[in-house]
Write a protein that holds these residues in place. Structure first.
Motif, mmCIF file in Angstrom:
data_model
loop_
_atom_site.group_PDB
_atom_site.id
_atom_site.type_symbol
_atom_site.label_atom_id
_atom_site.label_comp_id
_atom_site.label_asym_id
_atom_site.label_seq_id
_atom_site.Cartn_x
_atom_site.Cartn_y
_atom_site.Cartn_z
ATOM 1 N N PRO A 82 -4.179 9.908 2.238
ATOM 2 C CA PRO A 82 -3.389 8.959 1.440
ATOM 3 C C PRO A 82 -1.885 9.121 1.612
ATOM 4 C CG PRO A 82 -5.085 10.026 0.101
ATOM 5 C CD PRO A 82 -4.994 10.792 1.378
ATOM 6 N N ALA A 83 -1.434 10.329 1.938
ATOM 7 C CA ALA A 83 -0.003 10.600 1.952
ATOM 8 C C ALA A 83 0.627 10.515 3.327
ATOM 9 C CB ALA A 83 0.260 11.991 1.366
ATOM 10 N N SER A 84 -0.163 10.295 4.370
ATOM 11 C CA SER A 84 0.389 10.281 5.725
ATOM 12 C C SER A 84 -0.165 9.098 6.519
ATOM 13 C CB SER A 84 0.044 11.588 6.457
ATOM 14 O OG SER A 84 -1.315 11.610 6.838
ATOM 15 N N ALA A 85 0.319 8.990 7.748
ATOM 16 C CA ALA A 85 -0.087 7.889 8.621
ATOM 17 C C ALA A 85 -1.265 8.257 9.506
ATOM 18 C CB ALA A 85 1.094 7.455 9.483
ATOM 19 N N ILE A 86 -1.976 9.328 9.188
ATOM 20 C CA ILE A 86 -3.038 9.794 10.086
ATOM 21 C C ILE A 86 -4.160 8.772 10.228
ATOM 22 C CG2 ILE A 86 -4.352 11.041 8.288
ATOM 23 C CD1 ILE A 86 -4.779 13.227 10.530
ATOM 24 N N SER A 87 -4.455 8.018 9.169
ATOM 25 C CA SER A 87 -5.523 7.012 9.280
ATOM 26 C C SER A 87 -5.124 5.894 10.249
ATOM 27 C CB SER A 87 -5.857 6.427 7.909
ATOM 28 O OG SER A 87 -4.751 5.729 7.369
ATOM 29 N N SER A 261 3.127 -3.066 -4.381
ATOM 30 C CA SER A 261 2.458 -2.357 -5.469
ATOM 31 C C SER A 261 2.723 -3.087 -6.775
ATOM 32 C CB SER A 261 2.973 -0.914 -5.548
ATOM 33 O OG SER A 261 4.376 -0.900 -5.775
ATOM 34 N N GLN A 262 1.894 -2.809 -7.762
ATOM 35 C CA GLN A 262 2.113 -3.402 -9.073
ATOM 36 C C GLN A 262 3.182 -2.639 -9.825
ATOM 37 O OE1 GLN A 262 -2.540 -3.768 -9.836
ATOM 38 N NE2 GLN A 262 -1.354 -4.610 -11.533
ATOM 39 N N THR A 263 3.852 -3.344 -10.742
ATOM 40 C CA THR A 263 4.803 -2.656 -11.614
ATOM 41 C C THR A 263 4.037 -1.907 -12.692
ATOM 42 O OG1 THR A 263 5.012 -4.528 -13.143
ATOM 43 C CG2 THR A 263 6.486 -4.495 -11.226
ATOM 44 N N VAL A 264 4.650 -0.886 -13.236
ATOM 45 C CA VAL A 264 3.992 -0.085 -14.268
ATOM 46 C C VAL A 264 3.745 -0.898 -15.532
ATOM 47 C CG1 VAL A 264 4.909 2.094 -13.409
ATOM 48 C CG2 VAL A 264 6.243 0.767 -15.046
ATOM 49 N N HIS A 265 4.472 -2.018 -15.677
ATOM 50 C CA HIS A 265 4.326 -2.857 -16.871
ATOM 51 C C HIS A 265 3.259 -3.938 -16.702
ATOM 52 C CE1 HIS A 265 7.933 -0.880 -18.309
ATOM 53 N NE2 HIS A 265 8.600 -1.285 -17.234
ATOM 54 N N ASP A 266 2.682 -4.036 -15.527
ATOM 55 C CA ASP A 266 1.638 -5.033 -15.285
ATOM 56 C C ASP A 266 0.318 -4.514 -15.840
ATOM 57 O OD1 ASP A 266 -0.028 -7.004 -14.394
ATOM 58 O OD2 ASP A 266 0.726 -7.013 -12.341
ATOM 59 N N LYS A 301 -0.435 1.004 -8.358
ATOM 60 C CA LYS A 301 0.899 1.023 -8.953
ATOM 61 C C LYS A 301 1.757 2.131 -8.355
ATOM 62 C CE LYS A 301 -0.448 -0.968 -13.423
ATOM 63 N NZ LYS A 301 -0.444 -0.799 -14.895
ATOM 64 N N GLU A 302 1.182 2.892 -7.475
ATOM 65 C CA GLU A 302 1.884 4.003 -6.837
ATOM 66 C C GLU A 302 2.547 3.531 -5.554
ATOM 67 O OE1 GLU A 302 3.695 7.144 -6.124
ATOM 68 O OE2 GLU A 302 2.207 7.559 -7.701
ATOM 69 N N HIS A 303 3.852 3.545 -5.547
ATOM 70 C CA HIS A 303 4.629 3.035 -4.411
ATOM 71 C C HIS A 303 4.197 3.666 -3.085
ATOM 72 C CE1 HIS A 303 8.121 2.077 -1.903
ATOM 73 N NE2 HIS A 303 8.355 3.365 -1.759
ATOM 74 N N SER A 304 4.039 4.971 -3.068
ATOM 75 C CA SER A 304 3.744 5.686 -1.820
ATOM 76 C C SER A 304 2.304 5.545 -1.364
ATOM 77 C CB SER A 304 4.084 7.171 -1.979
ATOM 78 O OG SER A 304 5.462 7.346 -2.252
ATOM 79 N N LEU A 305 1.455 4.948 -2.189
ATOM 80 C CA LEU A 305 0.046 4.751 -1.816
ATOM 81 C C LEU A 305 -0.230 3.375 -1.220
ATOM 82 C CD1 LEU A 305 -2.072 6.401 -4.679
ATOM 83 C CD2 LEU A 305 -1.975 7.089 -2.271
ATOM 84 N N THR A 306 0.773 2.530 -1.169
ATOM 85 C CA THR A 306 0.544 1.149 -0.734
ATOM 86 C C THR A 306 -0.042 1.075 0.678
ATOM 87 O OG1 THR A 306 2.875 1.070 -0.081
ATOM 88 C CG2 THR A 306 2.306 0.110 -2.213
ATOM 89 N N ASN A 307 0.408 1.958 1.564
ATOM 90 C CA ASN A 307 -0.094 1.937 2.942
ATOM 91 C C ASN A 307 -1.567 2.330 2.997
ATOM 92 O OD1 ASN A 307 2.683 1.680 4.409
ATOM 93 N ND2 ASN A 307 2.944 3.373 2.977
ATOM 94 N N HIS A 308 -1.958 3.288 2.178
ATOM 95 C CA HIS A 308 -3.338 3.775 2.193
ATOM 96 C C HIS A 308 -4.289 2.774 1.557
ATOM 97 C CE1 HIS A 308 -6.709 6.524 2.130
ATOM 98 N NE2 HIS A 308 -6.825 6.357 0.831
ATOM 99 N N THR A 309 -3.955 2.288 0.376
ATOM 100 C CA THR A 309 -4.876 1.390 -0.335
ATOM 101 C C THR A 309 -5.000 0.030 0.345
ATOM 102 O OG1 THR A 309 -3.077 0.689 -1.815
ATOM 103 C CG2 THR A 309 -4.479 2.509 -2.565
ATOM 104 N N ALA A 310 -3.987 -0.367 1.077
ATOM 105 C CA ALA A 310 -4.005 -1.684 1.740
ATOM 106 C C ALA A 310 -4.215 -1.572 3.245
ATOM 107 C CB ALA A 310 -2.709 -2.427 1.452
#
Length: 329
Positions: A82-87, A261-266, A301-310
């Motif tokens: 999740p935290a790197s570009a290995i995938s 990513s979603q905002t924390v208020h969404d 909602k986690e900015h740094s996870l956008t690449n992994h989840t999408a």
């Protein structure tokens, strides 16, 4: 202590990407310590029968992260994938993508015994020396994953190229007027001590009260190289390009996808791949800043996870724009 542990974890993650993707560190400017992770040369690079080749370019965001790392915190707490570009490195290998390039925008250099970072200059140097010069020579198709600040850096790079080569239209007459002036270009390629020579052109416009002048970019060299871009939580602004119609058309066209990513208020959970609502105040602001670019949610909602989840939607976007087979079997 945290920085040291994070550094060791990043080095391990990069070693994994090097091993699995057959990558190596390539130094672009020793005096400024600019380097990138690049696929090792292989027989396919010299295969003249393959008229079209493909390159995957990954640019991470701003901060203390290294090449191919999206988040130090997630690398320590969530894990490697999740935290790197290995995938993306693995998927590129499965799809027989000829070349993978992972830039290191946060690489530091020493200035009067002080370590400094100028990410825009590093990215600009890397893009020109490592990406576009090579792609133009080898008829490559470029697929770009630009995360966070990298989106702004990429847009600004293409904007600078557009500013330095333009076509001036006066009335019904189109006039190409160019002059060579290395001193006027902001590029670090000309300012640094790297062994790089770059020739640029600057537009000359002649205005009068009766004729309308319109500047349109003549930078198809760079835009034609790019087959697709996936912006993940990019912070660029399309208003920067408002005087350059071809750039506007490109960044809102089918080759570009924005993943947010979603905002924390969404309070409504948005699934990965769900299209952003096209109504309300938020959309009007979005349209003003990013234009009519196709925008989907990353499912987090986690900015740094956008690449992994999408990641699956990113590859679907790349597949949809591909003119040759880069799909996995």
């Amino acid at each position: 202590m945290y920085d040291e542990v994070a550094r060791l974890c990043m080095e391990y993650a990069q070693d994994c990407m090097i091993q699995e993707g057959n990558l190596e560190w390539q130094t672009l400017c020793p005096t400024r310590q600019i380097k990138a992770l690049v696929s090792k040369s292989n027989n396919n690079d010299n295969d003249d029968t393959a008229t079209t080749k493909s390159t995957l370019l990954i640019i991470t965001g701003k901060g203390k992260v290294g090449a191919g790392i999206f988040s130090r915190r997630l690398l320590l707490t969530v894990g490697l994938e999740p935290a790197s570009a290995i995938s993306f490195v693995r998927e590129a290998k499965q799809r027989d993508i000829n070349r993978v390039i992972i830039l290191d925008p946060n690489s530091m250099s020493s200035n009067n015994n002080k370590m400094i970072v100028n990410a825009m200059d590093v990215v600009e140097t890397s893009l020109q020396k490592l990406v576009f010069d090579d792609i133009n020579k080898n008829n490559n198709q470029l697929y770009v994953l630009a995360h966070s600040m990298a989106g702004s850096q990429l847009v600004r790079f293409l904007l600078e190229e557009a500013k330095n080569t333009t076509t001036t239209t006066i009335g019904d007459i189109t006039k190409n007027t160019t002059t060579t002036n290395n001193n006027q270009r902001r590029s670090i390629i000309n300012k640094s001590k790297c062994n790089t020579t770059t020739t640029t052109t600057n537009a000359t416009a002649v205005a009068n009260n009766s004729n309308q002048i319109e500047d349109t970019t003549n930078s198809s060299y760079h835009l034609n190289c790019i087959q697709a871009i996936a912006f993940t939580d990019s912070n660029h602004n399309l208003q920067w390009c408002k005087n350059y119609r071809s750039l506007i058309d490109f960044f809102v066209g089918p080759k570009c996808l924005y993943i947010k990513s979603q905002t924390v208020h969404d309070n409504v959970q948005r699934a990965a791949g769900e299209t952003m609502d096209n109504k309300g105040h938020t959309y009007e602001y979005w349209k003003h800043r990013f234009g009519m670019i196709r925008t989907i949610y990353a499912g987090t909602k986690e900015h740094s996870l956008t690449n992994h989840t999408a990641r699956h939607h990113i590859w679907q976007h790349f597949d949809s724009t591909s003119t040759h087979s880069c799909k996995s079997d």
